[in-house]
Design an enzyme around this catalytic site. Structure first.
Site, PDB file in Angstrom:
ATOM      1  CB  CYS A 102       3.295  10.465  -0.060  1.00 26.61           C
ATOM      2  SG  CYS A 102       4.678   9.826  -0.832  1.00 26.61           S
ATOM      3  CB  CYS A 110       3.854   7.719  -2.955  1.00 32.36           C
ATOM      4  SG  CYS A 110       4.805   8.096  -1.434  1.00 32.36           S
ATOM      5  CG  ASP A 111       0.213   9.894  -4.666  1.00 33.45           C
ATOM      6  OD1 ASP A 111       0.325   8.786  -5.126  1.00 33.45           O
ATOM      7  OD2 ASP A 111      -0.158  10.652  -3.048  1.00 33.45           O
TER       8      ASP A 111
HETATM    9  P1  FAD Z   1       2.397   0.638   7.889  1.00 32.89           P
HETATM   10  O1  FAD Z   1       1.697   1.129   6.303  1.00 32.89           O
HETATM   11  O2  FAD Z   1       2.125   2.590   8.640  1.00 32.89           O
HETATM   12  O3  FAD Z   1       1.655  -0.257   8.892  1.00 32.89           O
HETATM   13  C1  FAD Z   1       1.610   0.001   9.987  1.00 32.89           C
HETATM   14  C2  FAD Z   1      -0.033  -0.470  10.057  1.00 32.89           C
HETATM   15  O4  FAD Z   1       0.386  -1.404  11.801  1.00 32.89           O
HETATM   16  C3  FAD Z   1      -0.506   0.553  11.275  1.00 32.89           C
HETATM   17  O5  FAD Z   1      -1.640   0.786   9.314  1.00 32.89           O
HETATM   18  C4  FAD Z   1      -2.048  -0.341  11.439  1.00 32.89           C
HETATM   19  O6  FAD Z   1      -3.300  -1.624  10.519  1.00 32.89           O
HETATM   20  C5  FAD Z   1      -0.936  -1.624  12.060  1.00 32.89           C
HETATM   21  N1  FAD Z   1      -0.761  -1.234  13.744  1.00 32.89           N
HETATM   22  C6  FAD Z   1      -0.016  -0.169  13.852  1.00 32.89           C
HETATM   23  N2  FAD Z   1       0.032  -0.596  15.589  1.00 32.89           N
HETATM   24  C7  FAD Z   1      -0.555  -1.192  15.891  1.00 32.89           C
HETATM   25  C8  FAD Z   1      -1.134  -2.252  16.550  1.00 32.89           C
HETATM   26  N3  FAD Z   1      -0.835  -1.580  18.603  1.00 32.89           N
HETATM   27  N4  FAD Z   1      -1.136  -3.727  16.512  1.00 32.89           N
HETATM   28  C9  FAD Z   1      -1.629  -3.855  15.239  1.00 32.89           C
HETATM   29  N5  FAD Z   1      -1.146  -3.659  14.692  1.00 32.89           N
HETATM   30  C10 FAD Z   1      -1.157  -2.389  14.279  1.00 32.89           C
HETATM   31  N6  FAD Z   1       5.482   4.630  -0.309  1.00 32.89           N
HETATM   32  C11 FAD Z   1       5.857   4.122  -1.382  1.00 32.89           C
HETATM   33  O7  FAD Z   1       6.563   3.823  -1.481  1.00 32.89           O
HETATM   34  N7  FAD Z   1       4.987   4.598  -2.719  1.00 32.89           N
HETATM   35  C12 FAD Z   1       3.817   4.557  -2.605  1.00 32.89           C
HETATM   36  O8  FAD Z   1       3.061   5.009  -3.852  1.00 32.89           O
HETATM   37  C13 FAD Z   1       3.141   5.165  -1.629  1.00 32.89           C
HETATM   38  N8  FAD Z   1       2.233   6.046  -2.221  1.00 32.89           N
HETATM   39  C14 FAD Z   1       1.059   5.786  -0.929  1.00 32.89           C
HETATM   40  C15 FAD Z   1       0.055   6.610  -1.278  1.00 32.89           C
HETATM   41  C16 FAD Z   1      -0.670   6.967   0.423  1.00 32.89           C
HETATM   42  C17 FAD Z   1      -1.816   8.036   0.506  1.00 32.89           C
HETATM   43  C18 FAD Z   1       0.253   6.893   1.362  1.00 32.89           C
HETATM   44  C19 FAD Z   1      -0.736   7.057   3.246  1.00 32.89           C
HETATM   45  C20 FAD Z   1       1.377   6.094   1.769  1.00 32.89           C
HETATM   46  C21 FAD Z   1       2.186   6.304   0.983  1.00 32.89           C
HETATM   47  N9  FAD Z   1       3.440   5.545   0.602  1.00 32.89           N
HETATM   48  C22 FAD Z   1       4.024   4.841  -0.601  1.00 32.89           C
HETATM   49  C23 FAD Z   1       4.605   4.872   1.777  1.00 32.89           C
HETATM   50  C24 FAD Z   1       4.199   4.103   2.159  1.00 32.89           C
HETATM   51  O9  FAD Z   1       3.061   3.895   2.340  1.00 32.89           O
HETATM   52  C25 FAD Z   1       4.572   3.765   3.332  1.00 32.89           C
HETATM   53  O10 FAD Z   1       6.281   4.479   4.224  1.00 32.89           O
HETATM   54  C26 FAD Z   1       4.934   2.304   4.506  1.00 32.89           C
HETATM   55  O11 FAD Z   1       3.862   1.709   4.452  1.00 32.89           O
HETATM   56  C27 FAD Z   1       5.280   1.919   5.951  1.00 32.89           C
HETATM   57  O12 FAD Z   1       4.996   1.096   5.993  1.00 32.89           O
HETATM   58  P2  FAD Z   1       5.215   0.540   7.958  1.00 32.89           P
HETATM   59  O13 FAD Z   1       5.756  -0.816   7.542  1.00 32.89           O
HETATM   60  O14 FAD Z   1       6.056   1.095   8.036  1.00 32.89           O
HETATM   61  O15 FAD Z   1       3.631   0.908   8.637  1.00 32.89           O
END
Ligand code: FAD
Ligand code: NDP
Length: 339
Positions: free
Chosen positions: A145, A148-149
């Site tokens: 990303c 992000c980084d």
């Molecule tokens: P996610 O964070 O993807 O989480 C969803 C979670 O739901 C899963 O991880 C799991 O634990 C759970 N889940 C999935 N399936 C199931 C199921 N069947 N039953 C129960 N639970 C389940 N964004 C920023 O804005 N700033 C940053 O600095 C940044 N840095 C990042 C660094 C890294 C290394 C990564 C990988 C991403 C980064 N991002 C950053 C992006 C950010 O993390 C994502 O956009 C955000 O986390 C997405 O959120 P989400 O709520 O969609 O779900």
């Protein structure tokens, strides 16, 4: 069997924002946070990173896990019930919707819970390449990303590389050009997949070089704990020739996998497998089923956009529940005319 008005599946910023809104609205949401669902810890993608510097409200930045712990506490504070289990199966064909967990998914086939409304916030995972050296230098030079980084000091005025030929690669390369001394995009084929407009901007950018028929084959770097990457081995996929080049940053833009296996075949997905939502809303193809966060967003994929869409999902679920409760005949779930 337990019944809830609304169940949230997921545990990232989208899920917790939805939970905060729904619990403050006294709907007593139940949130299944997953038990290493899809290989990611409860709390989602941010638990795999260190400092978050672009989430508003934290002028000095905040650790990814700390931010998610805070969101979790805030969800609980207003009455969200959090269950540390993974939803293994859902039946969205009739209301109330049925949900099974890994523990309940046995021969008796009784669902763990039923719900009037379901919010899908299961996120997505950036694809990795499993290159030699990737595990060692992940987050020590390698990232998935740039937004992000990219701004961190280790990349300032350094040669940076992006892998991929799509719109994300183009966007990330141009973003990184603000920080690196140069940006090289490695494209495995002899052409870009990016849209014409993005490709034109990329190819004409003065600080970006696009290398076609090129694949990274090894990440090389400092041999000490938390050492940084310093070089990259690159192979010309047409001639087989290899070379080692100086590289202080490597950004993967080879696509994401949305966590939609759970609902595939039950609600509409787009051609890349993301949940299809009506633009500007969290409404899916099925009334009473809402989606938020990265599972329905292939473009922005940020914590703040996920949180924002979690708020939208909560407000729409709340209105849906109020409307269905107000009507005497609760209709069976049917295709969402809004989509
Ligand atoms: P996610 O964070 O993807 O989480 C969803 C979670 O739901 C899963 O991880 C799991 O634990 C759970 N889940 C999935 N399936 C199931 C199921 N069947 N039953 C129960 N639970 C389940 N964004 C920023 O804005 N700033 C940053 O600095 C940044 N840095 C990042 C660094 C890294 C290394 C990564 C990988 C991403 C980064 N991002 C950053 C992006 C950010 O993390 C994502 O956009 C955000 O986390 C997405 O959120 P989400 O709520 O969609 O779900
Ligand atoms: P895409 O799937 O469009 O592109 C992925 C790229 O990575 C392709 O060039 C692909 O190569 C390459 N790739 C895949 N696997 C490997 C591998 N193992 N080694 C090397 N290269 C690999 O993903 P994006 O994330 O770029 O885009 C996803 C969607 O989001 C698209 O619809 C896109 O248009 C949209 N989007 C739009 C934006 C915008 O309009 N500003 C910004 C970002 C995304 P190959 O072509 O050979 O398959």
């Amino acid at each position: 069997m337990a019944h809830s008005k609304v169940v949230i599946i997921g545990s990232g910023p989208a899920a917790h924002t939805a939970a905060i809104y729904l619990s403050r609205a006294e709907l007593k949401p139940v949130l299944y946070e997953g038990m290493l669902a899809g290989g990611t810890a409860a709390g989602g993608q941010l638990t795999t990173t260190t400092d978050i510097e672009n989430f508003p409200g934290f002028p000095d930045g905040i650790g990814g896990s700390e931010l998610m712990d805070n969101m979790r506490k805030q969800s609980i504070r207003f009455g969200t019930e959090i269950i540390t289990e993974t939803i293994s199966r859902v039946d969205l064909s009739q209301r109330p919707f049925k949900l099974w967990t890994e523990w309940s998914d046995g021969p008796e086939d009784a669902p763990a819970r039923t719900a009037d409304a379901v919010i899908i916030a299961t996120g997505a995972n950036a694809r990795r390449l499993n290159l030699p050296g990737e595990e060692v230098y992940w987050q020590n030079g390698i990232s998935a990303c740039a937004v992000c980084d990219g701004a961190v000091p280790i990349f300032r005025n350094k040669p940076l590389f992006v892998i991929g030929g799509g719109d994300s690669a183009a966007e990330e390369a141009m973003f990184l050009a603000k920080y690196g001394s140069s940006v090289t995009v490695l494209v495995r084929r002899d052409k870009l997949r990016a849209s014409k407009a993005m490709a034109t901007r990329l190819l004409s950018h003065p600080k970006v070089t696009v290398r076609f028929n090129s694949a990274a084959t090894e990440v090389i770097g400092e041999k000490k704990p938390n050492g940084l990457m310093t070089h990259l081995r690159i192979k010309n996929t047409a001639t087989g020739e290899e070379e080692v080049v100086e590289a202080n940053g490597l950004f993967y833009a080879v696509g994401h996998d949305p966590a939609t296996a759970l609902v595939k075949g039950q609600i509409e997905l787009d051609e890349e497998g993301y949940v299809a939502t009506k633009p500007g809303t969290s409404m899916t193809s099925l009334e009473g089923v809402f989606a938020c966060g990265d599972v329905q967003d292939k473009r922005y994929r940020q914590a703040i956009t996920s949180a924002g869409s979690g708020c939208v999902a909560a407000l729409e679920a709340e209105r849906y529940i109020a409307e269905t409760e107000a009507s005497e005949d609760i209709p069976p779930p049917h295709a969402n005319p809004a989509l």
